[in-house]
Design a protein around this motif. Structure first.
Motif, PDB file in Angstrom:
ATOM      1  N   GLU A 117       0.836  -1.210   0.000  1.00 35.28           N
ATOM      2  CA  GLU A 117       0.000   0.000   0.000  1.00 35.28           C
ATOM      3  C   GLU A 117       0.867   1.254   0.000  1.00 35.28           C
ATOM      4  N   VAL A 120       2.180   1.837  -3.457  1.00 33.13           N
ATOM      5  CA  VAL A 120       1.170   2.460  -4.322  1.00 33.13           C
ATOM      6  C   VAL A 120       1.021   3.940  -3.983  1.00 33.13           C
ATOM      7  N   SER A 158       2.222   5.426  -7.504  1.00 30.05           N
ATOM      8  CA  SER A 158       0.987   4.945  -8.117  1.00 30.05           C
ATOM      9  C   SER A 158       1.112   4.807  -9.629  1.00 30.05           C
ATOM     10  N   HIS A 204       1.109  -1.764  -8.075  1.00 28.17           N
ATOM     11  CA  HIS A 204      -0.269  -2.278  -8.114  1.00 28.17           C
ATOM     12  C   HIS A 204      -0.302  -3.800  -8.247  1.00 28.17           C
ATOM     13  N   LEU A 258       0.465  -5.315  -4.828  1.00 33.62           N
ATOM     14  CA  LEU A 258      -0.697  -5.110  -3.956  1.00 33.62           C
ATOM     15  C   LEU A 258      -1.843  -6.032  -4.373  1.00 33.62           C
ATOM     16  N   GLY A 259      -2.089  -6.152  -5.661  1.00 32.06           N
ATOM     17  CA  GLY A 259      -3.161  -7.018  -6.138  1.00 32.06           C
ATOM     18  C   GLY A 259      -2.961  -8.480  -5.752  1.00 32.06           C
ATOM     19  N   GLN A 294      -3.640  -8.702  -2.003  1.00 36.41           N
ATOM     20  CA  GLN A 294      -5.080  -8.586  -1.728  1.00 36.41           C
ATOM     21  C   GLN A 294      -5.798  -9.877  -2.093  1.00 36.41           C
ATOM     22  N   ARG A 341     -10.841  -6.288  -4.751  1.00 31.11           N
ATOM     23  CA  ARG A 341      -9.767  -5.287  -4.731  1.00 31.11           C
ATOM     24  C   ARG A 341      -8.515  -5.833  -5.396  1.00 31.11           C
ATOM     25  N   SER A 373      -6.704  -4.012  -8.493  1.00 32.31           N
ATOM     26  CA  SER A 373      -5.283  -3.626  -8.478  1.00 32.31           C
ATOM     27  C   SER A 373      -4.532  -4.267  -9.635  1.00 32.31           C
ATOM     28  N   ARG A 399      -5.369  -2.471 -12.795  1.00 30.36           N
ATOM     29  CA  ARG A 399      -4.638  -1.196 -12.836  1.00 30.36           C
ATOM     30  C   ARG A 399      -3.186  -1.444 -13.231  1.00 30.36           C
TER      31      ARG A 399
END
Length: 173
Positions: A89, A92, A96, A102, A105-106, A109, A117, A121, A124
């Protein structure tokens, strides 16, 4: 997932060439030999040191998050995944515009059960990667066009050495 990334990495490299080389070496360990616990430990230590040197280094946070996530895959300790997520996080927040921030993070998650989410991510990350690829293609085309214009300027200047080179190559100067 991989943490080397474009302009931010190059900007840090300009400040410290050794840091740049070390990032590539550590990235290789994470990507190619992440099955070895000692490599993951070395990578984690390195990324922590990079963060100590520069708290705004998004790619170091992404690298640490990825390393922690890979450690979690072999040892499903919830605190490892939570720490990995915090670092992802932060990556990001700081970077970003980097697909890797991303993507990491994806993945985290998704593993944590936050599937929607995670997919958002990852989408993205894919979008950013496509844009970066497109910018790269445009840069190559622009460089090619510039080389052509420079070559044409040389031809137009009728440089004797160039005329000889063109004649040897079978062209017409």
């Amino acid at each position: 997932v991989g943490v080397t990334g474009g302009r931010e990495h190059e900007a840090h490299a300009a400040d410290d060439a050794a840091l740049f080389e070390e990032m590539h070496r550590i990235d290789d360990l994470v990507l190619e030999r992440c099955d070895r616990a000692q490599n993951r430990q070395l990578a984690g230590d390195y990324f922590r040191k990079a963060i100590e040197r520069d708290r705004s280094y998004a790619l170091a946070y992404a690298g640490l998050a990825e390393t922690l996530w890979r450690n979690w895959l072999g040892n499903p300790d919830p605190s490892l995944l939570a720490t990995a997520r915090e670092n992802a996080e932060q990556a990001v927040r700081l970077g970003s515009h980097f697909a890797v921030s991303h993507a990491v993070l994806g993945a985290i998650q998704w593993e944590a059960g936050d599937r929607q989410r995670g997919m958002d991510s990852l989408r993205r990350a894919l979008d950013l990667a496509r844009r970066e690829l497109f910018r790269g293609i445009q840069s190559v085309r622009a460089a090619r066009s510039l080389r052509r214009r420079q070559f044409q300027q040389l031809l137009d200047a009728r440089d004797p050495d160039l005329e000889e080179l063109v004649q040897v190559a079978g062209g017409d100067a």
